[in-house]
Design a protein around this motif. Structure first.
Motif, PDB file in Angstrom:
ATOM      1  N   GLN A 121      -1.245 -12.962  -8.772  1.00  0.00           N
ATOM      2  CA  GLN A 121      -1.325 -11.888  -7.794  1.00  0.00           C
ATOM      3  C   GLN A 121       0.032 -11.618  -7.160  1.00  0.00           C
ATOM      4  OE1 GLN A 121      -4.400 -13.457  -5.265  1.00  0.00           O
ATOM      5  NE2 GLN A 121      -6.040 -12.403  -6.360  1.00  0.00           N
ATOM      6  N   GLY A 122       0.749 -12.714  -6.877  1.00  0.00           N
ATOM      7  CA  GLY A 122       2.075 -12.565  -6.288  1.00  0.00           C
ATOM      8  C   GLY A 122       3.035 -11.852  -7.213  1.00  0.00           C
ATOM      9  N   LEU A 123       2.987 -12.197  -8.495  1.00  0.00           N
ATOM     10  CA  LEU A 123       3.867 -11.557  -9.480  1.00  0.00           C
ATOM     11  C   LEU A 123       3.525 -10.071  -9.630  1.00  0.00           C
ATOM     12  CD1 LEU A 123       4.021 -14.331 -12.238  1.00  0.00           C
ATOM     13  CD2 LEU A 123       5.875 -13.611 -10.725  1.00  0.00           C
ATOM     14  N   ARG A 124       2.227  -9.761  -9.586  1.00  0.00           N
ATOM     15  CA  ARG A 124       1.825  -8.356  -9.725  1.00  0.00           C
ATOM     16  C   ARG A 124       2.277  -7.538  -8.517  1.00  0.00           C
ATOM     17  NH1 ARG A 124      -0.833  -4.995 -12.699  1.00  0.00           N
ATOM     18  NH2 ARG A 124      -2.258  -3.410 -11.862  1.00  0.00           N
ATOM     19  N   LEU A 125       2.162  -8.125  -7.323  1.00  0.00           N
ATOM     20  CA  LEU A 125       2.622  -7.422  -6.132  1.00  0.00           C
ATOM     21  C   LEU A 125       4.138  -7.231  -6.165  1.00  0.00           C
ATOM     22  CD1 LEU A 125       0.463  -8.984  -3.259  1.00  0.00           C
ATOM     23  CD2 LEU A 125       0.290  -6.684  -4.224  1.00  0.00           C
ATOM     24  N   GLU A 126       4.848  -8.224  -6.683  1.00  0.00           N
ATOM     25  CA  GLU A 126       6.304  -8.095  -6.796  1.00  0.00           C
ATOM     26  C   GLU A 126       6.659  -6.966  -7.750  1.00  0.00           C
ATOM     27  OE1 GLU A 126      10.131 -10.626  -8.438  1.00  0.00           O
ATOM     28  OE2 GLU A 126       8.394 -11.716  -7.645  1.00  0.00           O
ATOM     29  N   GLN A 127       5.928  -6.886  -8.865  1.00  0.00           N
ATOM     30  CA  GLN A 127       6.186  -5.817  -9.826  1.00  0.00           C
ATOM     31  C   GLN A 127       5.823  -4.458  -9.220  1.00  0.00           C
ATOM     32  OE1 GLN A 127       4.012  -6.014 -13.557  1.00  0.00           O
ATOM     33  NE2 GLN A 127       5.821  -5.337 -14.684  1.00  0.00           N
ATOM     34  N   ALA A 128       4.738  -4.424  -8.433  1.00  0.00           N
ATOM     35  CA  ALA A 128       4.346  -3.174  -7.765  1.00  0.00           C
ATOM     36  C   ALA A 128       5.419  -2.740  -6.778  1.00  0.00           C
ATOM     37  CB  ALA A 128       3.013  -3.367  -7.050  1.00  0.00           C
ATOM     38  N   ALA A 129       6.004  -3.694  -6.071  1.00  0.00           N
ATOM     39  CA  ALA A 129       7.067  -3.380  -5.121  1.00  0.00           C
ATOM     40  C   ALA A 129       8.287  -2.817  -5.840  1.00  0.00           C
ATOM     41  CB  ALA A 129       7.440  -4.626  -4.324  1.00  0.00           C
ATOM     42  N   ARG A 130       8.617  -3.397  -6.990  1.00  0.00           N
ATOM     43  CA  ARG A 130       9.757  -2.895  -7.775  1.00  0.00           C
ATOM     44  C   ARG A 130       9.500  -1.464  -8.248  1.00  0.00           C
ATOM     45  NH1 ARG A 130      13.512  -6.553  -9.572  1.00  0.00           N
ATOM     46  NH2 ARG A 130      13.084  -8.744  -9.095  1.00  0.00           N
ATOM     47  N   ALA A 131       8.275  -1.224  -8.732  1.00  0.00           N
ATOM     48  CA  ALA A 131       7.938   0.109  -9.226  1.00  0.00           C
ATOM     49  C   ALA A 131       7.998   1.138  -8.101  1.00  0.00           C
ATOM     50  CB  ALA A 131       6.543   0.089  -9.856  1.00  0.00           C
ATOM     51  N   LEU A 174       0.871   1.287  -2.695  1.00  0.00           N
ATOM     52  CA  LEU A 174       0.344   2.061  -1.581  1.00  0.00           C
ATOM     53  C   LEU A 174      -0.896   1.402  -0.995  1.00  0.00           C
ATOM     54  CD1 LEU A 174       0.688   5.674  -3.028  1.00  0.00           C
ATOM     55  CD2 LEU A 174       1.898   4.755  -1.050  1.00  0.00           C
ATOM     56  N   THR A 175      -1.800   0.960  -1.870  1.00  0.00           N
ATOM     57  CA  THR A 175      -3.041   0.327  -1.416  1.00  0.00           C
ATOM     58  C   THR A 175      -2.766  -0.922  -0.604  1.00  0.00           C
ATOM     59  OG1 THR A 175      -4.221   1.159  -3.366  1.00  0.00           O
ATOM     60  CG2 THR A 175      -5.239  -0.671  -2.163  1.00  0.00           C
ATOM     61  N   GLU A 176      -1.814  -1.726  -1.039  1.00  0.00           N
ATOM     62  CA  GLU A 176      -1.489  -2.981  -0.372  1.00  0.00           C
ATOM     63  C   GLU A 176      -0.523  -2.792   0.798  1.00  0.00           C
ATOM     64  OE1 GLU A 176      -2.767  -5.971  -0.933  1.00  0.00           O
ATOM     65  OE2 GLU A 176      -4.107  -5.108  -2.443  1.00  0.00           O
ATOM     66  N   LYS A 177      -0.193  -1.525   1.089  1.00  0.00           N
ATOM     67  CA  LYS A 177       0.709  -1.194   2.208  1.00  0.00           C
ATOM     68  C   LYS A 177       2.067  -1.893   2.084  1.00  0.00           C
ATOM     69  CE  LYS A 177      -2.925  -0.052   5.488  1.00  0.00           C
ATOM     70  NZ  LYS A 177      -3.479  -0.247   6.843  1.00  0.00           N
ATOM     71  N   LEU A 178       2.551  -1.979   0.824  1.00  0.00           N
ATOM     72  CA  LEU A 178       3.884  -2.534   0.620  1.00  0.00           C
ATOM     73  C   LEU A 178       4.948  -1.540   1.061  1.00  0.00           C
ATOM     74  CD1 LEU A 178       3.489  -4.157  -2.928  1.00  0.00           C
ATOM     75  CD2 LEU A 178       3.102  -5.185  -0.682  1.00  0.00           C
ATOM     76  N   ILE A 179       4.564  -0.271   1.095  1.00  0.00           N
ATOM     77  CA  ILE A 179       5.478   0.752   1.579  1.00  0.00           C
ATOM     78  C   ILE A 179       4.759   1.572   2.643  1.00  0.00           C
ATOM     79  CG2 ILE A 179       6.826   0.939  -0.535  1.00  0.00           C
ATOM     80  CD1 ILE A 179       5.183   3.335  -1.295  1.00  0.00           C
ATOM     81  N   LYS A 180       5.504   2.068   3.612  1.00  0.00           N
ATOM     82  CA  LYS A 180       4.952   2.897   4.663  1.00  0.00           C
ATOM     83  C   LYS A 180       5.838   4.124   4.826  1.00  0.00           C
ATOM     84  CE  LYS A 180       2.850  -0.898   7.207  1.00  0.00           C
ATOM     85  NZ  LYS A 180       2.763  -1.621   8.497  1.00  0.00           N
ATOM     86  N   PHE A 181       5.191   5.261   5.063  1.00  0.00           N
ATOM     87  CA  PHE A 181       5.934   6.507   5.200  1.00  0.00           C
ATOM     88  C   PHE A 181       6.285   6.770   6.654  1.00  0.00           C
ATOM     89  CE2 PHE A 181       3.450   7.102   1.308  1.00  0.00           C
ATOM     90  CZ  PHE A 181       4.470   7.430   0.437  1.00  0.00           C
ATOM     91  N   ARG A 182       7.473   7.249   6.884  1.00  0.00           N
ATOM     92  CA  ARG A 182       7.903   7.689   8.207  1.00  0.00           C
ATOM     93  C   ARG A 182       8.370   9.129   8.067  1.00  0.00           C
ATOM     94  NH1 ARG A 182       5.308   3.952   9.379  1.00  0.00           N
ATOM     95  NH2 ARG A 182       5.901   2.133  10.615  1.00  0.00           N
ATOM     96  N   PHE A 183       7.732  10.040   8.811  1.00  0.00           N
ATOM     97  CA  PHE A 183       7.995  11.461   8.662  1.00  0.00           C
ATOM     98  C   PHE A 183       9.193  11.851   9.523  1.00  0.00           C
ATOM     99  CE2 PHE A 183       6.474  15.973   8.766  1.00  0.00           C
ATOM    100  CZ  PHE A 183       6.426  16.129   7.394  1.00  0.00           C
TER     101      PHE A 183
END
Length: 324
Positions: free
Chosen positions: A13-23, A56-65
């Motif tokens: 799970q950790g590796l997949r989240l890391e790859q998701a963060a890279r993407a 996006l689902t895991e809230k690894l990134i957040k948008f600031r307008f």
């Protein structure tokens, strides 16, 4: 599941989240196309899409307008002028109540982050409620061990139930700030019980922190048959009826008040264990975060009575407030 299998699952799970963060980084920050992301990570385009969605689902990134929305700014300015507010943040109303809560929560988190990012030590007071809990969840991690955050109300519901995701604890977890909670009921069973609770060290600590607070962020609740105060069991059917008949329109930290923003007398407020009533005597900036048609009366009264001198809400609520 064995400990070894559980550890392997967490590792995957950790590796997949890391790859998701890279993407997500490549796509949003690096401005790569999905095909380019797939090529750089040596995966298929479909896999790249799934990873970006996971981020996006895991809230690894957040948008600031970065662009101010004109009608929201105008509504905020109008509210500030009418009610003498020092601060008013109005966000767009979304298609559903849950989506609007998310919009208000992001604005509230940005407001808190500005305070927590200050280098000089400061003290922040916090209320509770669904909106405050959503704000705490949206807060970006920040290293702020020099600050202190404390609760303005009790953190226990009737029968010993803890308030789900106490905002103070969550914000302290996200920021590393020193945390001071109040481990007692929002409303005590009797005046005598409240007196005993207020003689305990946690209450004394919060009372000492109050004059040091620079800012307080609170939720604003309505007083009606659908309100959290009633549905959470803090007041009985009979007590709620008494509050409504006595003119209660809103509550902050368990303290009920009337349409003019005045704290009510009576048996319910006499049993509130929190310190919000003392916070009203301080010079701290007091900001309410609330929205929704059912809360318009409570929000308006809090502003009229000077309980809050700042507001974070949505456009539909702002328009309703201006129409009253």
């Amino acid at each position: 599941m064995s400990e070894k299998m559980a550890a392997e699952t967490r590792s995957r799970q950790g590796l997949r989240l890391e790859q998701a963060a890279r993407a997500a980084w490549l796509y949003y920050v690096g401005r790569r196309t999905q095909d380019e992301v797939a090529g750089q990570l040596n995966i298929s385009r479909q896999a790249a899409q799934r990873l970006i969605s996971l981020a996006l689902t895991e809230k690894l990134i957040k948008f600031r307008f970065d662009h101010e929305v004109g009608p929201c700014m105008e509504a905020g300015d109008a509210l500030s002028r009418r009610f003498g507010l020092s601060l008013c943040e109005v966000v767009p109303t979304m298609g559903s109540n849950a989506a609007t809560l998310g919009s208000v929560a992001i604005a509230g988190a940005q407001f808190l982050e500005k305070w927590l990012s200050q280098r000089a030590p400061l003290v922040l007071g916090l209320g509770t409620g669904r909106t405050l809990r959503a704000i705490a969840n949206e807060l970006s991690p920040v290293a702020a061990p020099q600050h202190k955050v404390f609760s303005l109300c009790g953190s226990i519901l009737p029968m010993g139930r803890a308030i789900a995701l106490d905002p103070v604890l969550r914000i302290a977890e996200r920021s590393g700030a020193q945390c001071f909670s109040l481990p007692c009921p929002v409303i005590a069973a009797t005046v005598e019980e409240r007196d005993v609770l207020q003689k305990q060290q946690p209450y004394e600590t919060l009372r000492d922190l109050l004059p040091q607070a620079r800012c307080m962020l609170v939720g604003i609740g309505s007083v009606d048959w659908k309100s959290a105060l009633h549905s959470d069991g803090c007041v009985s059917d009979g007590e709620l009826t008494t509050l409504i008949e006595g003119g209660a329109v809103g509550e902050i930290g368990g303290w009920s008040y009337d349409a003019d923003g005045r704290l009510l007398g009576g048996s319910v407020n006499e049993r509130v264990a929190g310190v919000w009533h003392l916070a009203l005597r301080t010079s701290a900036l007091r900001v309410g975060a609330a929205f929704g048609a059912v809360k318009v009366g409570a929000i308006r009264a809090a502003m009229v009575g000077g309980m809050v001198d700042g507001l974070i809400t949505d456009e539909a609520t702002a328009e309703a407030l201006l129409a009253t």
